[in-house]
Design an enzyme around this catalytic site. Structure first.
Site, PDB file in Angstrom:
ATOM      1  N   LYS A  82     -25.769 -53.390 -30.228  1.00 43.56           N
ATOM      2  CA  LYS A  82     -25.994 -52.445 -29.129  1.00 43.56           C
ATOM      3  C   LYS A  82     -25.609 -53.107 -27.812  1.00 43.56           C
ATOM      4  O   LYS A  82     -25.954 -54.270 -27.574  1.00 43.56           O
ATOM      5  CB  LYS A  82     -27.465 -52.025 -29.122  1.00 43.56           C
ATOM      6  CG  LYS A  82     -27.842 -50.982 -28.086  1.00 43.56           C
ATOM      7  CD  LYS A  82     -29.313 -50.587 -28.253  1.00 43.56           C
ATOM      8  CE  LYS A  82     -29.754 -49.527 -27.264  1.00 43.56           C
ATOM      9  NZ  LYS A  82     -31.156 -49.100 -27.491  1.00 43.56           N
ATOM     10  N   SER A 156     -31.856 -44.300 -27.965  1.00 42.01           N
ATOM     11  CA  SER A 156     -30.688 -44.676 -27.185  1.00 42.01           C
ATOM     12  C   SER A 156     -29.641 -45.431 -27.994  1.00 42.01           C
ATOM     13  O   SER A 156     -28.494 -45.579 -27.550  1.00 42.01           O
ATOM     14  CB  SER A 156     -31.123 -45.533 -25.991  1.00 42.01           C
ATOM     15  OG  SER A 156     -31.710 -46.751 -26.410  1.00 42.01           O
ATOM     16  N   SER A 180     -35.962 -45.690 -29.834  1.00 45.32           N
ATOM     17  CA  SER A 180     -34.501 -45.767 -29.753  1.00 45.32           C
ATOM     18  C   SER A 180     -33.843 -46.253 -31.027  1.00 45.32           C
ATOM     19  O   SER A 180     -32.653 -46.011 -31.240  1.00 45.32           O
ATOM     20  CB  SER A 180     -34.090 -46.678 -28.597  1.00 45.32           C
ATOM     21  OG  SER A 180     -34.487 -46.129 -27.359  1.00 45.32           O
TER      22      SER A 180
END
Length: 610
Positions: A82, A156, A180
């Site tokens: 990420k 996210s 997330s």
């Protein structure tokens, strides 16, 4: 074998490597081809991908390390990171071009994975500043939900989930503050494991809400996710939120022998926002636990909901200003919805923070007894799923709706594992999440793994099927045994040291079911009561429940002398635990003190009358 058919689960790749069907060099070549194919289709899962020659060089280096005898538990496994987590030489943007930088050093968690033989492919797209559960808040485009491009991918960690679900990596390294790493797992039919906070270093990770942030792992199976965490874990003396007590936490799926007690929210507390397909998937999942032999226990979900509201509706949102405050002076640097959230965060002050902290402490205290009665809590991962257009039109409300079952986890210091729950009538996947208190990762993983194995089916959006377990979840006898005490071993009483001296910890104070009588035994030193189960006219008697490891429990029981003995006691919640009982002959002529309701109340009353 044809590399375009290559399955990237740990089990499949390990077998392929062992049989000489492919090499890590073949794998990175195929991964690179799949990513380029996704980019051509505007998949938007990646923000940065390493050049193929770099990947080939890494693959050859890891093969050389292996041939020299180095132990590499993640040998040749490709993974994505990420883009809020630093990887040396690759841009970290947090999906905000104004913050873009190229770190010279990788985050410790990334270094551990590379040292174990995994090959980092690149950086994945995300909601800007890791703020959002929807996956549509990126200036670099919306990662495409592989099941229906009209639907949100979840955030996210959106890019991490999409890359994994479409067979481009074996696992993804993500983060999870409010869900997330779990919401996108549900919408992409993969596993999202948010471990105990502090077990993995957060150094080199751009903060969202730093005090509750957590690195997480997305993988195609529970076992794969646990294998990554076994390598990634470790105390970091330079990370102030790293917790030494969890630095060597085991993530190997293992649990006490079934039947497991699985908690579910009371029916009146479940919310699906009118989505009958999501409701049906959850009901089927609960039935699947019953088919596994689990006991399903209704749990009061209100404290969890109250805690969850504190994250988005309380002062923790102000923590997001740590990374975003300077950007407020640059209007064009933030997406409008992110800017709006940060502007509102400025209204919280220290009084708000302390008030919310006290409220959270009270909620944690309420839940101590809950965790003593169940092995894991299961909830829907989300109440529903939304279209991209609907979220763009109503970004704040719909985002908050998705967090009903996720936002409380880090605030309450829980482990959470999101797993697939099957497919809806419209072809979209759904998910459930299993939760437990800090440190219970291995137990919760074993239960989640058993449920996923019972469900079976495809992995992500690929054609790959859930593989047979090469290393089944370990089922062990409970190594922490609960013991109910009623008299001289209570807190503050003369024999309590016999418990604490053996490392026992207090779980809760509760009462028995109303089926017992309590007697003051004569001629005992120190004074002791005797608890008897009766057929009728029983009372609810106060007890303390303590927890000891198996060896300490055995030593403790060896010290118990007649007429007392250790048997099974039913608590007011219908749970059976080991506890002190008394031989029936000993109560002849003894004073019945049941009306006092507890040994403490009796002693206090006797002193008062004296």
């Amino acid at each position: 074998m044809e590399t375009n058919e290559l399955c990237l689960t740990f089990h499949a790749l390990s077998e392929a490597y062992q049989c000489g069907l492919c090499t890590p060099e073949d794998v990175v070549g195929e991964v690179h081809r799949r990513i380029e194919q996704g980019r051509a289709g505007a998949q938007n899962a990646w923000l940065y991908v390493r050049e193929l020659d770099e990947l080939v060089a890494d693959a050859r280096a890891v093969m050389l390390r292996k041939s020299s005898g180095e132990r590499l538990p993640l040998f040749g496994l490709p993974f994505g990171v990420k883009d809020s987590i630093d990887v040396a030489g690759m841009p970290t943007t947090v999906a905000c071009p104004a913050l873009a930088r190229v770190p010279a050093e990788s985050a410790p968690v990334v270094r551990r994975l590379i040292a174990a033989g995994a090959i980092v492919i690149g950086k994945n797209n995300l909601d800007q500043l890791a703020t959002g559960l929807v996956g549509v808040r990126s200036p670099y485009g919306v990662p495409v939900n592989p099941f229906d491009k009209r639907m949100i991918p979840g955030g996210s960690s959106s890019g991490s989930a999409v890359a994994l679900a479409t067979g481009q990596v074996s696992f993804s390294l993500a983060t999870d503050t409010a869900g997330s790493g779990r919401v996108p797992a549900a919408f992409n039919n993969v596993v999202g494991l948010k471990p105990t906070r502090g077990a993995l270093s957060m150094r080199g990770v751009a903060p969202a809400c730093r005090s509750v942030d957590c690195c997480s792992v997305m993988a195609l199976t529970v076992g794969d996710a646990c294998a990554v965490l076994e390598v990634a874990k470790g105390w970091d003396e330079d990370d102030p939120f790293s917790r030494p007590e969890f630095g060597d936490l085991s993530f190997v799926p293992r649990a006490p022998a079934p039947p497991w007690r699985v908690g579910v929210p009371r029916p009146s507390q479940l919310e699906f926002l009118g989505d009958i397909d999501a409701q049906a998937l959850f009901a089927a999942s609960v039935d699947r636990f019953r088919a596994l032999g689990c006991t399903v226990v209704d749990v009061d979900f209100a404290p969890f909901l109250e805690a969850g509201k504190l994250l988005y509706g309380g002062p923790w949102v102000a923590e997001r200003l740590v990374i975003g405050r300077e950007l407020l002076a640059r209007p064009d640097s933030l997406l409008p919805v992110i800017r709006e959230i940060l502007l509102e965060a400025q209204r919280y002050d220290a009084l708000d923070a302390f008030t919310a902290t006290y409220a959270l402490a009270g909620l944690r205290q309420k839940l101590v007894a809950t965790w003593s009665h169940i092995d894991a809590l299961v909830v829907p991962t989300t109440p529903t799923i939304y279209r991209v257009d609907d979220v763009v039109a109503n970004p704040r409300t719909l985002n908050a709706n998705l967090g009903i079952y996720t936002t409380f986890a880090n605030l309450l210091d829980l482990v959470a594992i999101a797993i697939p729950a099957g497919f809806r009538r419209d072809g979209l996947p759904g998910g459930i999440t299993l939760l437990g208190p800090a440190g219970s990762d291995a137990r919760v993983a074993a239960i989640a793994d058993a449920h996923h194995g019972r469900l079976g089916g495809r992995l992500g959006a690929t054609k790959w099927e859930l593989p047979p377990r090469s290393q089944p979840a370990t089922v062990v006898q409970e190594d922490r045994i609960q013991l109910a005490v009623v008299g001289a071993h209570l807190s503050g009483q003369p024999l309590n040291g016999e418990l604490t001296g053996k490392g026992a910890s207090l779980v809760c104070t509760t009462r028995t079911a109303p089926r017992y009588r309590l007697f003051a035994l004569p001629a005992t030193s120190p004074p002791k009561p005797g608890l008897i189960r009766v057929a009728d006219d029983g009372k609810a008697i106060e007890v303390e429940v303590w927890r000891l490891d198996a060896a300490a429990f055995g030593r403790f029981v060896a010290q118990v002398r007649a007429p007392l003995c250790i048997g099974s006691i039913e608590t007011a919640d219908g749970i059976w635990v080991h506890g002190f009982l008394c031989e029936a002959h000993a109560i002849q002529g003894a004073e019945d003190i049941s009306e006092w309701g507890s040994w403490r109340a009796y002693l206090k009353g006797r002193r008062g009358s004296a």
